[in-house]
Design an enzyme around this catalytic site. Sequence first.
Site, PDB file in Angstrom:
ATOM      1  N   SER A  14       0.823  -1.214   0.000  1.00 28.27           N
ATOM      2  CA  SER A  14       0.000   0.000   0.000  1.00 28.27           C
ATOM      3  C   SER A  14       0.853   1.258   0.000  1.00 28.27           C
ATOM      4  CB  SER A  14      -0.940  -0.005   1.208  1.00 28.27           C
ATOM      5  OG  SER A  14      -1.842  -1.088   1.135  1.00 28.27           O
ATOM      6  N   SER A 157     -12.293   1.606   0.943  1.00 23.14           N
ATOM      7  CA  SER A 157     -11.651   2.862   1.328  1.00 23.14           C
ATOM      8  C   SER A 157     -10.951   3.519   0.156  1.00 23.14           C
ATOM      9  CB  SER A 157     -10.636   2.596   2.442  1.00 23.14           C
ATOM     10  OG  SER A 157      -9.592   1.746   1.969  1.00 23.14           O
ATOM     11  N   GLN A 158     -10.612   2.710  -0.855  1.00 27.06           N
ATOM     12  CA  GLN A 158      -9.847   3.240  -1.981  1.00 27.06           C
ATOM     13  C   GLN A 158     -10.639   4.262  -2.789  1.00 27.06           C
ATOM     14  OE1 GLN A 158      -8.741  -0.490  -3.729  1.00 27.06           O
ATOM     15  NE2 GLN A 158      -7.076  -0.821  -2.280  1.00 27.06           N
ATOM     16  N   ASP A 300      -8.426  -7.316   4.733  1.00 23.76           N
ATOM     17  CA  ASP A 300      -7.440  -8.189   4.112  1.00 23.76           C
ATOM     18  C   ASP A 300      -6.982  -9.297   5.043  1.00 23.76           C
ATOM     19  OD1 ASP A 300      -7.511  -6.880   1.712  1.00 23.76           O
ATOM     20  OD2 ASP A 300      -5.732  -5.659   2.071  1.00 23.76           O
ATOM     21  N   GLN A 323     -17.313  -5.999   2.754  1.00 17.30           N
ATOM     22  CA  GLN A 323     -16.501  -5.554   1.621  1.00 17.30           C
ATOM     23  C   GLN A 323     -15.482  -6.604   1.198  1.00 17.30           C
ATOM     24  OE1 GLN A 323     -16.172  -4.591   4.755  1.00 17.30           O
ATOM     25  NE2 GLN A 323     -14.277  -3.512   5.189  1.00 17.30           N
ATOM     26  N   ARG A 331     -14.152 -13.218  -0.825  1.00 15.79           N
ATOM     27  CA  ARG A 331     -13.330 -13.944   0.153  1.00 15.79           C
ATOM     28  C   ARG A 331     -14.154 -14.596   1.265  1.00 15.79           C
ATOM     29  NH1 ARG A 331      -8.312  -9.632   0.220  1.00 15.79           N
ATOM     30  NH2 ARG A 331      -7.238 -10.511  -1.604  1.00 15.79           N
ATOM     31  N   ARG A 372      -4.193 -13.722  -1.144  1.00 12.48           N
ATOM     32  CA  ARG A 372      -4.381 -13.847   0.301  1.00 12.48           C
ATOM     33  C   ARG A 372      -5.056 -15.172   0.664  1.00 12.48           C
ATOM     34  NH1 ARG A 372      -2.254  -9.247   1.905  1.00 12.48           N
ATOM     35  NH2 ARG A 372      -2.740  -7.332   0.750  1.00 12.48           N
TER      36      ARG A 372
END
Length: 411
Positions: A14, A157-158, A300, A323, A331, A372
């Site tokens: 990030s 958030s991006q 994440d 999210q 996921r 991940r």
Amino acid sequence: MDTESTIWIPGSKSHTIRAILIAAFSRGVSKIRNPLFSEDTKAAFNAAEKLGAKVEVLEDGHLVIIDSRKLGEGMESVELDMLNSGTTTYLITGLAASLGIEVKIKGDESLSSRPVGPLLSAYEELGAKCSSSGGYPPFSIKGPLKGGKVSIEARTSQFLSSLLMGSVLSQGDVWIKTPLLYEKPYVTMTLSWLDMENIEYRISDDYQDAFVKGRGKYAPLDVSIKGDYSSATFFFVLAAASRRRIRIKGLDRNDSQGDKRVLSLLEEMGASIRWEGEDVIIEGTGKIRGGTYDINDIPDALPALAVLSLFAENTVTLCNVSQARIKETDRIKVMHDELEKAGARIEEMPDGLVIHPSSIHASKLSGHADHRVIMALSVLKKLSGKDIELDDASKASVTFPTFFEILSSIR
């Protein structure tokens, strides 16, 4: 415990991507030390070069010099391939609008499932011209941004980080209202970069109301990238779920990375966490407490925490992380399905997972080409000692090219 494993964690994905993009749009010469080289950061480096910046790698990769003084010169349009990098895709969008040319953005099959519609709508309100494939990549944007007021629900958030970074180069001031925001710590990280750049902005404590002064400039960088807490999480979990003691080097205790919170969460669940100078030492006590854990700000970490929860003394609920369904894969569903194949007693909720203490057995699992998920299932294999076969582990290189080398070094 007499034995201790020592590992180094590579630089933060990030932070590296934010550094590359700021360097690219500074229109100067920047130095980035100890950046992460992975598939995701490759997308950012490639984008900088495609837009006209010169990228030079020195000192065996420990130093990158980015000369962006000719950014965008002589271009009428450009196409950027973001590979699998959602972070680069979102964050570069508003910055690219400042060039006043048509910028086309595409990626792989997984990236093409990441929603971008709300962000493009926000940029259109600020004066850009955008088109997309039903709100998903591939898409295009052409600026400039003229400024104004915009409202957006940031289920990632991006979205907000993109608007904050892009608005700096707007022709006018920008007011951003964010009535819904997930993953707040990642916005804190973005703000730390704006602070470093002395950008003029204001933002409320809850981040729902922000103002960014337009007609700004980014200054060239000379920075060093610290270790990635998101990558370190897999080794935090490996130690916490067993009686291993792992000393981790390369992390910054005062970093703005959101996944730093995983350490306090693991301590709450029963692991021993202590800092010695710049090293953090994680030691499993043999007891992991169950409970309900809100992980909205660390989505994440969901795959790794789901694996850890299998070894808890009682039921673990990981919640408020809907999210996670719009990452490289869904996921929540993927971790439910794959862990269930391995013998887990696990329930899928709309916003998370309920995981009961389980006995794991040999199984053939799929990483779904999600880095991940692949790393989490690899940690499960090491923890369980069972013959767990993964279909393809190559995508771990998206963020952590040395993951398997480090994992195999730990006994």
